[in-house]
Design a protein around this motif. Structure first.
Motif, PDB file in Angstrom:
ATOM      1  N   ARG A   1       0.709  -1.154  -0.056  1.00  0.00           N
ATOM      2  CA  ARG A   1      -0.260  -0.002   0.067  1.00  0.00           C
ATOM      3  C   ARG A   1       0.911   1.351  -0.037  1.00  0.00           C
ATOM      4  NH1 ARG A   1      -3.103  -0.746   5.040  1.00  0.00           N
ATOM      5  NH2 ARG A   1      -1.125  -1.279   5.759  1.00  0.00           N
TER       6      ARG A   1
ATOM      7  N   VAL B   1       4.210   4.876  -3.665  1.00  0.00           N
ATOM      8  CA  VAL B   1       5.398   4.545  -3.968  1.00  0.00           C
ATOM      9  C   VAL B   1       6.126   2.995  -4.601  1.00  0.00           C
ATOM     10  CG1 VAL B   1       6.428   3.645  -1.839  1.00  0.00           C
ATOM     11  CG2 VAL B   1       8.121   4.877  -3.001  1.00  0.00           C
ATOM     12  N   PHE B   2       4.980   2.321  -4.358  1.00  0.00           N
ATOM     13  CA  PHE B   2       5.302   0.861  -4.584  1.00  0.00           C
ATOM     14  C   PHE B   2       4.855   0.576  -6.330  1.00  0.00           C
ATOM     15  CE2 PHE B   2       4.966   0.566  -0.205  1.00  0.00           C
ATOM     16  CZ  PHE B   2       6.251   0.082   0.218  1.00  0.00           C
TER      17      PHE B   2
ATOM     18  N   VAL C   1       0.413  -3.845   7.478  1.00  0.00           N
ATOM     19  CA  VAL C   1       1.902  -3.711   7.342  1.00  0.00           C
ATOM     20  C   VAL C   1       2.284  -4.138   5.875  1.00  0.00           C
ATOM     21  CG1 VAL C   1       4.048  -4.750   8.178  1.00  0.00           C
ATOM     22  CG2 VAL C   1       2.493  -4.393   9.700  1.00  0.00           C
ATOM     23  N   ASN C   2       3.193  -3.204   5.471  1.00  0.00           N
ATOM     24  CA  ASN C   2       4.027  -3.544   4.345  1.00  0.00           C
ATOM     25  C   ASN C   2       4.837  -4.411   4.369  1.00  0.00           C
ATOM     26  OD1 ASN C   2       2.646  -1.861   2.081  1.00  0.00           O
ATOM     27  ND2 ASN C   2       3.605  -0.039   2.773  1.00  0.00           N
TER      28      ASN C   2
ATOM     29  N   SER D   1       7.587  -5.458   3.179  1.00  0.00           N
ATOM     30  CA  SER D   1       8.886  -5.318   2.238  1.00  0.00           C
ATOM     31  C   SER D   1       9.952  -6.130   2.589  1.00  0.00           C
ATOM     32  CB  SER D   1       9.058  -3.688   2.589  1.00  0.00           C
ATOM     33  OG  SER D   1       9.782  -3.808   3.682  1.00  0.00           O
TER      34      SER D   1
ATOM     35  N   GLU E   1      12.856  -5.534   3.134  1.00  0.00           N
ATOM     36  CA  GLU E   1      13.492  -5.370   4.391  1.00  0.00           C
ATOM     37  C   GLU E   1      13.223  -5.613   5.757  1.00  0.00           C
ATOM     38  OE1 GLU E   1      12.827  -3.740   1.629  1.00  0.00           O
ATOM     39  OE2 GLU E   1      13.333  -1.515   1.771  1.00  0.00           O
ATOM     40  N   TYR E   2      11.752  -5.439   5.740  1.00  0.00           N
ATOM     41  CA  TYR E   2      10.939  -5.598   6.907  1.00  0.00           C
ATOM     42  C   TYR E   2      10.955  -7.372   7.112  1.00  0.00           C
ATOM     43  CZ  TYR E   2       6.836  -6.351   9.863  1.00  0.00           C
ATOM     44  OH  TYR E   2       6.028  -6.766  10.898  1.00  0.00           O
TER      45      TYR E   2
ATOM     46  N   LEU F   1      13.258   1.990   9.464  1.00  0.00           N
ATOM     47  CA  LEU F   1      12.435   1.968   8.077  1.00  0.00           C
ATOM     48  C   LEU F   1      11.781   3.298   8.098  1.00  0.00           C
ATOM     49  CD1 LEU F   1      11.399  -1.622   7.692  1.00  0.00           C
ATOM     50  CD2 LEU F   1      13.477  -0.611   6.846  1.00  0.00           C
TER      51      LEU F   1
ATOM     52  N   ASP G   1       6.809   4.168   4.818  1.00  0.00           N
ATOM     53  CA  ASP G   1       6.314   3.118   4.027  1.00  0.00           C
ATOM     54  C   ASP G   1       6.920   1.722   4.415  1.00  0.00           C
ATOM     55  OD1 ASP G   1       4.685   4.716   1.901  1.00  0.00           O
ATOM     56  OD2 ASP G   1       6.404   5.429   1.420  1.00  0.00           O
ATOM     57  N   ASN G   2       7.853   1.657   5.481  1.00  0.00           N
ATOM     58  CA  ASN G   2       8.379   0.515   5.958  1.00  0.00           C
ATOM     59  C   ASN G   2       9.539  -0.092   4.882  1.00  0.00           C
ATOM     60  OD1 ASN G   2       7.859  -1.021   8.275  1.00  0.00           O
ATOM     61  ND2 ASN G   2       6.986  -2.669   7.305  1.00  0.00           N
ATOM     62  N   ILE G   3      10.122   0.915   4.483  1.00  0.00           N
ATOM     63  CA  ILE G   3      11.402   0.666   3.590  1.00  0.00           C
ATOM     64  C   ILE G   3      12.516   1.423   3.871  1.00  0.00           C
ATOM     65  CG2 ILE G   3       9.863  -0.275   1.462  1.00  0.00           C
ATOM     66  CD1 ILE G   3      10.376   2.575   0.289  1.00  0.00           C
ATOM     67  N   VAL G   4      13.490   0.944   3.447  1.00  0.00           N
ATOM     68  CA  VAL G   4      14.752   1.781   3.482  1.00  0.00           C
ATOM     69  C   VAL G   4      14.820   2.931   2.558  1.00  0.00           C
ATOM     70  CG1 VAL G   4      17.402   1.667   2.868  1.00  0.00           C
ATOM     71  CG2 VAL G   4      16.099  -0.203   4.060  1.00  0.00           C
ATOM     72  N   VAL G   5      14.552   2.639   1.176  1.00  0.00           N
ATOM     73  CA  VAL G   5      14.366   3.944   0.227  1.00  0.00           C
ATOM     74  C   VAL G   5      13.658   2.930  -1.044  1.00  0.00           C
ATOM     75  CG1 VAL G   5      16.411   3.126  -1.106  1.00  0.00           C
ATOM     76  CG2 VAL G   5      15.724   5.576  -1.105  1.00  0.00           C
ATOM     77  N   ASP G   6      12.798   4.007  -1.821  1.00  0.00           N
ATOM     78  CA  ASP G   6      11.991   3.459  -2.852  1.00  0.00           C
ATOM     79  C   ASP G   6      13.023   2.612  -3.832  1.00  0.00           C
ATOM     80  OD1 ASP G   6      10.545   2.962  -5.060  1.00  0.00           O
ATOM     81  OD2 ASP G   6      10.064   5.191  -5.376  1.00  0.00           O
ATOM     82  N   ILE G   7      12.908   1.367  -3.964  1.00  0.00           N
ATOM     83  CA  ILE G   7      13.701   0.714  -4.620  1.00  0.00           C
ATOM     84  C   ILE G   7      13.704   0.910  -6.134  1.00  0.00           C
ATOM     85  CG2 ILE G   7      12.431  -1.344  -5.325  1.00  0.00           C
ATOM     86  CD1 ILE G   7      14.377  -2.992  -4.271  1.00  0.00           C
TER      87      ILE G   7
END
Lengths: 132, 132, 132, 132, 132, 132
Positions: free
Chosen positions: E17, E20-21, E80-81, E83, E85-86, F43, F46-52
């Motif tokens: 969600r 950005v994805f 929760v996304n 991802s 890394e998560y 994180l 968005d639960n990420i490090v950076v937008d891949i």
């Protein structure tokens, strides 16, 4: 033509006889990555070449019969140079016996052929290909 | 059918002629991972396809004849696009000459064929396959 | 921080003592891919971490001192479990000795640290990291 | 015989019907590395098998038509087990249509065959090979 | 410092969600290669970081708790996304709990830290590193 | 600590000055696989490090500024040995500038550091690690 391949590995000791082998005449060892490729002309009723779970299990059992051993002490290999290419044939033949015995299911009787590739390092590998 | 494969690599500069090559018409370069596969129907008296030490040495010598060079300046490639697939053939043919000259041993005369694969990156590679 | 890494491999036999090792208590073997990483804060006058040719040669000599052997018979490892992580330390320490002795050139005296990673298969590897 | 191969990847969800699939009957997913190999007997006037830029672009478009989807919801796959080997055929056939339509250039009409390999993990992959 | 790493894999469906994805907001899936690295300052009495057999088994159980599932339907990940890394953190934390509970043996209490890396393709991966 | 890594590649020509480089003093070339690793402690929303997607695009643009060129002719590298370790720093620094300029989004301002690794072959690679 379709194929599926599954990978396992084994770790063995052995030595070679013959000057061609140089320092590998000494007792040493290898990790072999083992890739077994199963081929058939058409997919079966489940839309697959062969049950990948069964293929993995049977390859694991064949590999398990060689793993963590000194091949120089195995009666099956008495007087034989257990080269990478020879071991590829041993594993291919043992898989072929299991297929013939039905261990990969009835559908596997439609398999056309089998290739086994053993990687002895990141810079050398060997294969044996046979019909079924 | 049996095979063994050995891997080496080479690092060259070159450029291409023809619009199809786009920015690769500029002088640039490549690392090629070079895999040479030797095939034969049956193993020899040592239970191998070919002496892997000799195969590695001969591949190294063929690769050494191309390595650290600007292929645009090599007389052997004057007027030729040294594409990955073309270089695979060059290396295969040079290995075939060495096999014919006995550089891989008498046993190597039983080899049936040869494939050379050049990896130009993790997402592109090319092969040439020939009989012996 | 900068680093360069070079890869080689070795093929050895060995066995382990201790129930934790299960079937690996039997004499078996392994191919270890060996990655040696050299680290320093700033590049030298040639704009490099260390001469990659010398690094490759010295790693080759350290690996050559272990290759094609049954480690159970090596006096240096008497009574020692030659685990993958332990062998990573052995190779790192032997490289550190060579660096201290000048085998990688004067510039290599500026190296800050060293990591050696041994891959025992496609699914297991071990590392030792040390300062210089 | 010559070949070139280009690699892309796709990430999909799907489920399988049939007891043979065990836990893979549940909705799950996969990253497939997709290798498309183009074969021909002789190189073209540019000394290549096919324009690698066009091959990469066309593979990207075929992969893009499947990527980031739940294959269970795609009308094209209604009632079909989208096994790795079956998807290899889908991609090979879609590439063959594009070649026939001229999307890889006039030269690509000389292509002899096509193989598509999908890697579903580091320990399992499947291929479909077809003539053109 | 010493480390050992073991590799497994899992195959899941999920969606994200957030704009950005992009297309990854649709239900899709992934194969994750999962590398778990265990670190400690000194080797234990068996000359190892941790029993690699136990490490492999415990990683397999953690992975098994996620495998062949649609993560969108898992209560543990509601809202929760999931991802890459998560998920690396989820697996690291679950391994840490097992280590604390003694599942990797008494010796594993000496572990200093843990890194989990998930490869979502040949061109993208993510890691989480934590102390123990 | 979390990280994500994305991979691209570039193909360049260059030569080195200095006896230490041996035959690499001749004009030659390389394919570099380029891995860019982005690190942060926690994180983002968005639960990420950076937008891949952005990370991949920006790495692609940095790589595109070097690709298919003879680095000996680039004013930016006049009088400089463009070693693998040096090029890792060039790419890391150019990525850092883009991050500072907001090209990876506002969230990327939380990044702690960056590592760039260039693989020049299957047996040699180099890294540069820096803070942000």
């Amino acid at each position: 033509m379709f194929s599926i391949t599954v990978r396992d590995h084994l770790m063995i000791a052995h030595s070679f006889r013959g000057e061609v082998f140089g320092p590998a005449q000494r007792l040493h060892g290898a990790t072999f990555l083992v890739d077994a490729t199963f081929r058939r002309a058409e997919l079966d009723d489940d839309n697959i070449v062969v049950d990948i779970g069964l293929a993995t299990r049977e390859l694991g059992e064949v590999v398990g019969g060689l793993n963590y051993r000194n091949l120089d002490d195995e009666p099956a290999f008495a007087g034989v140079n257990t080269s990478t290419e020879y071991l590829a044939k041993v594993i291919a033949d043992r898989l072929a016996e299991r297929i013939a015995a039905g261990a990969l299911g009835e559908g596997a009787r439609g398999l056309a052929g089998l290739t086994v590739t053993l990687h002895e390092s990141h810079v050398a590998w060997a294969s044996h290909e046979r019909a079924l």
